[in-house]
Design a protein around this motif. Sequence first.
Motif, PDB file in Angstrom:
ATOM      1  N   GLN A 274       0.919  -1.152  -0.060  1.00  0.00           N
ATOM      2  CA  GLN A 274       0.002  -0.018   0.140  1.00  0.00           C
ATOM      3  C   GLN A 274       0.824   1.097   0.040  1.00  0.00           C
ATOM      4  OE1 GLN A 274      -3.543   0.264  -0.079  1.00  0.00           O
ATOM      5  NE2 GLN A 274      -3.246  -1.809  -0.881  1.00  0.00           N
ATOM      6  N   ASN A 277       2.119   2.490  -3.145  1.00  0.00           N
ATOM      7  CA  ASN A 277       1.120   3.174  -4.059  1.00  0.00           C
ATOM      8  C   ASN A 277       0.627   4.412  -3.728  1.00  0.00           C
ATOM      9  OD1 ASN A 277       1.495   0.845  -6.052  1.00  0.00           O
ATOM     10  ND2 ASN A 277       0.240  -0.361  -4.606  1.00  0.00           N
ATOM     11  N   THR A 278       1.243   4.959  -2.478  1.00  0.00           N
ATOM     12  CA  THR A 278       0.452   6.346  -2.163  1.00  0.00           C
ATOM     13  C   THR A 278       0.328   7.479  -2.934  1.00  0.00           C
ATOM     14  OG1 THR A 278       2.365   6.628  -0.746  1.00  0.00           O
ATOM     15  CG2 THR A 278       0.827   5.456   0.401  1.00  0.00           C
ATOM     16  N   THR A 280      -0.355   7.318  -5.970  1.00  0.00           N
ATOM     17  CA  THR A 280      -1.525   7.212  -6.923  1.00  0.00           C
ATOM     18  C   THR A 280      -3.041   6.789  -6.281  1.00  0.00           C
ATOM     19  OG1 THR A 280      -1.073   5.003  -7.443  1.00  0.00           O
ATOM     20  CG2 THR A 280      -0.253   6.604  -8.968  1.00  0.00           C
ATOM     21  N   ASP A 281      -2.938   6.663  -5.025  1.00  0.00           N
ATOM     22  CA  ASP A 281      -3.879   5.971  -4.071  1.00  0.00           C
ATOM     23  C   ASP A 281      -3.956   6.831  -2.790  1.00  0.00           C
ATOM     24  OD1 ASP A 281      -5.931   4.575  -2.581  1.00  0.00           O
ATOM     25  OD2 ASP A 281      -5.225   2.853  -3.266  1.00  0.00           O
TER      26      ASP A 281
END
Length: 351
Positions: A274, A277-278, A280-281
């Motif tokens: 997680q 990917n921070t 883009t999320d």
Amino acid sequence: MFQQLQQQLNIDSIYDLDQLSPAQLKQALQAQKIPSIGLRSDSANDIDAYKAQCRKIADIAYHWPSAGLVAVMHMHVVLAFARYPKFIPYSQIMLEDIAKHESLLASLSAEGAVQKQQGFAPLLHQRMSATQFHLNGIKKPASLSHIADYFACMSREASSQEAAMVIIPRNDKVKVDASLWDSEVFNAADTQAVQFDNVMLSADQVADEGSEVIPVMSLALGTFQYMTIQCYLGIAQRLIDKISATFKPYYELRAAMARVQMFSATMCDVIAQQSFNTDTDEGARQFVQSCRYHLQRDIEVLVSNVHKHMSATALVTDKDFAHLMNTLMMLSFHPVAEKSAIREFMPQFNG
């Protein structure tokens, strides 16, 4: 990991290692080529390399807490610039220097405030020409104050107050006030106040607009949270191993120890994915932060139970017990503090 240094200095405790000078810590990290690990493995773009890098942080912190914290402060922002090399053009020169010479980068993006009564002077940059800025202000607390070769900072444009990120190589306009940190915890991590006094910046050292600002900052924050988790898991494991080798803990303490180890064994792989990917999320960043706050509570319970169950004699005759416990309790002070995250997530709590 740092056995040779310990032998040279006749040091056999975590406490004594943390009281060494920042220069000694920097030399030890450079000798093992730790500052360039992420660049050599391309951890900015390879999830397996990223996971390995974060496990390395836990290992470093297990052996020397201050070194683990320095690794976190350096590595998370190096990763962000490596993934977004065009964000600040000057970053490519800086990354090449880190790869070749094991230079250190300090991330000061979260420090500073506008409360002048607290001695803060937020960084302000003023455009002097089409290609030149002058920057002034103070950042504190700032880890790697004396030992960083570069500083990555958030600043504001003097007239518009628009936020920007800047990269500042160390020079004679960068001064350190070493009176801030008066603690034996993380002492070698060199957390002081850094003053930038009319520092001259070129345009390629400043990023004040563009679509990459938010992704870069989100990635830096997300990876910082996970690297911090790994740092404190390494320190917690050192305390757990010390307890296990010293006395037989009661069930309540054994359970507290097991919770921390269960977190490490079952949660870290998911958190790593997680945090990677921070950029883009946004939900991924919030998830990683929530996991960090969960670990904080597990660590608080662990430390509380150590105090409750171990003997006073063991505590006062081995300074590493108290030092490790005091170090673990610092987790709650790293940005973003839980109360700030709750206010962001649930605005109705403000007021």
